[in-house]
Design a protein around this motif. Structure first.
Motif, PDB file in Angstrom:
ATOM      1  N   PRO A  18      -4.608   6.287  -8.661  1.00 31.54           N
ATOM      2  CA  PRO A  18      -3.623   5.406  -8.019  1.00 31.54           C
ATOM      3  C   PRO A  18      -2.584   4.979  -9.062  1.00 31.54           C
ATOM      4  O   PRO A  18      -2.924   4.781 -10.227  1.00 31.54           O
ATOM      5  N   TYR A  26      -1.797   8.990  -3.573  1.00 28.18           N
ATOM      6  CA  TYR A  26      -3.202   9.075  -3.973  1.00 28.18           C
ATOM      7  C   TYR A  26      -4.074   9.385  -2.750  1.00 28.18           C
ATOM      8  O   TYR A  26      -4.947  10.254  -2.804  1.00 28.18           O
ATOM      9  N   CYS A  80       0.526   0.985  -6.969  1.00 27.68           N
ATOM     10  CA  CYS A  80      -0.578   0.943  -6.001  1.00 27.68           C
ATOM     11  C   CYS A  80      -1.591  -0.114  -6.424  1.00 27.68           C
ATOM     12  O   CYS A  80      -2.022  -0.937  -5.609  1.00 27.68           O
ATOM     13  N   CYS A  81      -1.960  -0.125  -7.695  1.00 27.19           N
ATOM     14  CA  CYS A  81      -2.925  -1.112  -8.203  1.00 27.19           C
ATOM     15  C   CYS A  81      -2.385  -2.529  -8.062  1.00 27.19           C
ATOM     16  O   CYS A  81      -3.107  -3.457  -7.693  1.00 27.19           O
ATOM     17  N   ILE A 126      -9.668   2.989  -4.579  1.00 30.89           N
ATOM     18  CA  ILE A 126      -8.460   2.361  -5.142  1.00 30.89           C
ATOM     19  C   ILE A 126      -8.818   1.122  -5.963  1.00 30.89           C
ATOM     20  O   ILE A 126      -8.465   1.051  -7.140  1.00 30.89           O
ATOM     21  N   CYS A 153       0.340   3.717  -2.669  1.00 29.67           N
ATOM     22  CA  CYS A 153      -0.982   4.357  -2.717  1.00 29.67           C
ATOM     23  C   CYS A 153      -1.035   5.647  -1.901  1.00 29.67           C
ATOM     24  O   CYS A 153      -2.018   6.385  -1.975  1.00 29.67           O
ATOM     25  N   LEU A 172       0.791  -1.233   0.000  1.00 26.37           N
ATOM     26  CA  LEU A 172       0.000   0.000   0.000  1.00 26.37           C
ATOM     27  C   LEU A 172       0.823   1.283   0.000  1.00 26.37           C
ATOM     28  O   LEU A 172       0.282   2.350  -0.262  1.00 26.37           O
ATOM     29  N   CYS A 182      -8.599   0.795 -10.061  1.00 26.07           N
ATOM     30  CA  CYS A 182      -7.630  -0.193 -10.553  1.00 26.07           C
ATOM     31  C   CYS A 182      -8.316  -1.356 -11.263  1.00 26.07           C
ATOM     32  O   CYS A 182      -7.642  -2.236 -11.800  1.00 26.07           O
TER      33      CYS A 182
END
Length: 99
Positions: free
Chosen positions: A27, A19, A31-32, A73, A16, A13, A77
């Motif tokens: 993101p 974001y 992050c994804c 998120i 992320c 994480l 994603c």
């Protein structure tokens, strides 16, 4: 037992954070990718509760962030994971994270 350690969840994480702090509008790919790993590892209710608790603990130390961005998120994603808005007041034992 959870397939993810809390350290792994935090590492997944970290990308992320920009974001969640509102520094970026989307993101990042990293992050994804991390959110996908969490989705893959958090299949049982116990594992989901652990993920929630871990996110809660790790975000407590990052400074201000918008908890309402957390549920976005997976959506942004394209991951079939539902995360609640998590902050210090979230009761992770009552939270349902849908995968």
């Amino acid at each position: 037992p959870s397939l993810l350690s809390c350290d792994e969840v935090i590492l997944d994480l970290v990308p992320c954070l920009s974001y969640l702090r509102g520094e970026t509008k989307q993101p990042s790919a990293a992050c994804c990718s991390g959110a996908q790993k969490i989705s893959n590892g958090a299949k049982s209710q116990a594992a989901k509760k652990d993920v929630c608790t871990c996110i809660q603990k790790s975000l407590a130390s990052v400074g201000p962030y918008d908890k309402n961005l957390i549920p976005l998120i997976p959506q942004k994603c394209g991951i079939p994971l539902t995360l609640p808005p998590i902050d210090a007041k979230t009761d992770c034992s009552k939270v349902a994270i849908y995968v």
